[in-house]
Write a protein that holds these residues in place. Structure first.
Motif, mmCIF file in Angstrom:
data_model
loop_
_atom_site.group_PDB
_atom_site.id
_atom_site.type_symbol
_atom_site.label_atom_id
_atom_site.label_comp_id
_atom_site.label_asym_id
_atom_site.label_seq_id
_atom_site.Cartn_x
_atom_site.Cartn_y
_atom_site.Cartn_z
ATOM 1 N N THR A 131 0.815 -1.213 0.000
ATOM 2 C CA THR A 131 0.000 0.000 0.000
ATOM 3 C C THR A 131 0.849 1.263 0.000
ATOM 4 O OG1 THR A 131 -0.195 -0.087 2.397
ATOM 5 C CG2 THR A 131 -1.972 -1.079 1.128
ATOM 6 N N LEU A 132 2.096 1.194 0.473
ATOM 7 C CA LEU A 132 2.955 2.371 0.448
ATOM 8 C C LEU A 132 3.319 2.769 -0.975
ATOM 9 C CD1 LEU A 132 5.342 1.597 3.441
ATOM 10 C CD2 LEU A 132 3.401 3.165 3.386
ATOM 11 N N ASN A 133 3.265 1.826 -1.896
ATOM 12 C CA ASN A 133 3.598 2.115 -3.285
ATOM 13 C C ASN A 133 2.375 2.482 -4.112
ATOM 14 O OD1 ASN A 133 6.326 1.619 -2.901
ATOM 15 N ND2 ASN A 133 6.055 -0.569 -3.197
ATOM 16 N N ARG A 134 1.231 2.621 -3.518
ATOM 17 C CA ARG A 134 -0.003 2.901 -4.258
ATOM 18 C C ARG A 134 -0.210 4.405 -4.453
ATOM 19 N NH1 ARG A 134 -2.943 -1.350 -6.425
ATOM 20 N NH2 ARG A 134 -3.903 0.525 -7.194
ATOM 21 N N TRP A 135 0.774 5.074 -5.004
ATOM 22 C CA TRP A 135 0.677 6.510 -5.239
ATOM 23 C C TRP A 135 -0.414 6.829 -6.259
ATOM 24 C CZ3 TRP A 135 1.752 7.823 -10.216
ATOM 25 C CH2 TRP A 135 2.513 6.907 -10.961
ATOM 26 N N GLN A 136 -0.722 5.866 -7.142
ATOM 27 C CA GLN A 136 -1.786 6.096 -8.114
ATOM 28 C C GLN A 136 -3.119 6.345 -7.404
ATOM 29 O OE1 GLN A 136 0.195 3.324 -8.118
ATOM 30 N NE2 GLN A 136 0.884 2.829 -10.171
ATOM 31 N N GLY A 178 -7.075 12.660 -5.120
ATOM 32 C CA GLY A 178 -6.974 14.091 -5.410
ATOM 33 C C GLY A 178 -7.833 14.492 -6.594
ATOM 34 N N ALA A 179 -7.834 13.665 -7.645
ATOM 35 C CA ALA A 179 -8.666 13.940 -8.822
ATOM 36 C C ALA A 179 -10.148 13.895 -8.459
ATOM 37 C CB ALA A 179 -8.359 12.945 -9.939
ATOM 38 N N GLY A 180 -10.521 12.926 -7.613
ATOM 39 C CA GLY A 180 -11.917 12.834 -7.173
ATOM 40 C C GLY A 180 -12.339 14.044 -6.360
ATOM 41 N N LEU A 181 -11.457 14.507 -5.489
ATOM 42 C CA LEU A 181 -11.757 15.718 -4.698
ATOM 43 C C LEU A 181 -11.910 16.926 -5.619
ATOM 44 C CD1 LEU A 181 -9.335 15.182 -1.683
ATOM 45 C CD2 LEU A 181 -11.844 15.076 -1.642
ATOM 46 N N TRP A 182 -11.016 17.046 -6.610
ATOM 47 C CA TRP A 182 -11.139 18.131 -7.574
ATOM 48 C C TRP A 182 -12.483 18.063 -8.287
ATOM 49 C CZ3 TRP A 182 -10.507 22.734 -9.187
ATOM 50 C CH2 TRP A 182 -10.887 23.074 -10.479
ATOM 51 N N LEU A 183 -12.874 16.864 -8.727
ATOM 52 C CA LEU A 183 -14.152 16.725 -9.428
ATOM 53 C C LEU A 183 -15.311 17.206 -8.561
ATOM 54 C CD1 LEU A 183 -13.732 13.302 -11.259
ATOM 55 C CD2 LEU A 183 -13.930 15.570 -12.320
ATOM 56 N N CYS A 184 -15.242 16.940 -7.262
ATOM 57 C CA CYS A 184 -16.335 17.336 -6.363
ATOM 58 C C CYS A 184 -16.431 18.845 -6.182
ATOM 59 C CB CYS A 184 -16.178 16.642 -5.010
ATOM 60 S SG CYS A 184 -16.521 14.874 -5.092
ATOM 61 N N ILE A 185 -15.311 19.552 -6.262
ATOM 62 C CA ILE A 185 -15.357 21.015 -6.098
ATOM 63 C C ILE A 185 -15.335 21.760 -7.431
ATOM 64 C CG2 ILE A 185 -14.326 20.923 -3.796
ATOM 65 C CD1 ILE A 185 -11.734 22.055 -5.125
ATOM 66 N N SER A 186 -15.001 21.067 -8.514
ATOM 67 C CA SER A 186 -14.882 21.734 -9.809
ATOM 68 C C SER A 186 -16.156 22.441 -10.277
ATOM 69 C CB SER A 186 -14.379 20.770 -10.883
ATOM 70 O OG SER A 186 -15.304 19.750 -11.158
ATOM 71 N N GLY A 195 -10.733 12.793 -16.588
ATOM 72 C CA GLY A 195 -11.071 11.426 -16.979
ATOM 73 C C GLY A 195 -9.860 10.672 -17.492
ATOM 74 N N LEU A 196 -9.035 11.340 -18.289
ATOM 75 C CA LEU A 196 -7.820 10.719 -18.796
ATOM 76 C C LEU A 196 -6.841 10.421 -17.655
ATOM 77 C CD1 LEU A 196 -6.167 9.763 -21.228
ATOM 78 C CD2 LEU A 196 -5.267 12.098 -21.413
ATOM 79 N N LEU A 197 -6.682 11.359 -16.737
ATOM 80 C CA LEU A 197 -5.794 11.146 -15.585
ATOM 81 C C LEU A 197 -6.234 9.928 -14.774
ATOM 82 C CD1 LEU A 197 -3.475 12.076 -13.709
ATOM 83 C CD2 LEU A 197 -5.180 13.476 -12.519
ATOM 84 N N ILE A 198 -7.514 9.834 -14.467
ATOM 85 C CA ILE A 198 -8.040 8.709 -13.683
ATOM 86 C C ILE A 198 -7.851 7.400 -14.445
ATOM 87 C CG2 ILE A 198 -10.165 7.677 -12.754
ATOM 88 C CD1 ILE A 198 -11.065 10.641 -12.201
ATOM 89 N N THR A 199 -8.161 7.410 -15.738
ATOM 90 C CA THR A 199 -8.012 6.203 -16.555
ATOM 91 C C THR A 199 -6.557 5.760 -16.613
ATOM 92 O OG1 THR A 199 -9.931 6.845 -17.871
ATOM 93 C CG2 THR A 199 -8.470 5.192 -18.824
#
Length: 122
Positions: free
Chosen positions: A3-8, A14-22, A92-96
């Motif tokens: 789990t320490l290597n799960r930077w993705q 972070g992308a999900g949080l951005w989507l919620c405030i975008s 969407g591209l970033l998440i994919t």
């Protein structure tokens, strides 16, 4: 996977949080706002679960959410709103890409283990 290597997953959160405030930041039209918030919540939930209990299911789910977000401007008819369109395509591209990369690493490791096991017994 460690789990320490799960930077993705952290990037996906972070992308999900951005989507919620975008919708508030970008002034998105209603269809784009709903799409961003719903996908954002889904991405946050799946990435958090994947960070805590890594499985391929969460990565597949986020891959589908990312693709769905990229298709949403045409599906929900907001292609004429430039910020909404760019937001959906870029995030969407970033998440994919992040979830696809995580899947590739997991599937490659499984293939490598299978190949080594096959050669050891064959």
């Amino acid at each position: 996977m460690d789990t320490l290597n799960r930077w993705q997953d952290r990037i996906e959160i972070g992308a999900g949080l951005w989507l919620c405030i975008s919708p508030l930041v970008l002034g998105l039209p209603e269809p784009a706002a709903w799409s961003a918030v719903v996908v954002g919540i889904g991405v946050i939930l799946l990435a958090t679960e994947d960070l805590l209990l890594p499985t391929q299911i969460d990565d597949w789910g986020n891959t589908l959410l990312g693709i769905g977000l990229m298709v949403s401007p045409w599906a929900w008819s907001y292609t004429d709103h430039q910020y909404a369109m760019i937001n959906a395509l870029a995030v969407g591209l970033l998440i994919t890409l992040m979830s696809g990369w995580a899947l590739e690493r997991v599937l490659y490791a499984k293939f490598k283990d299978w190949k080594e096991h096959r050669h050891a017994h064959g």
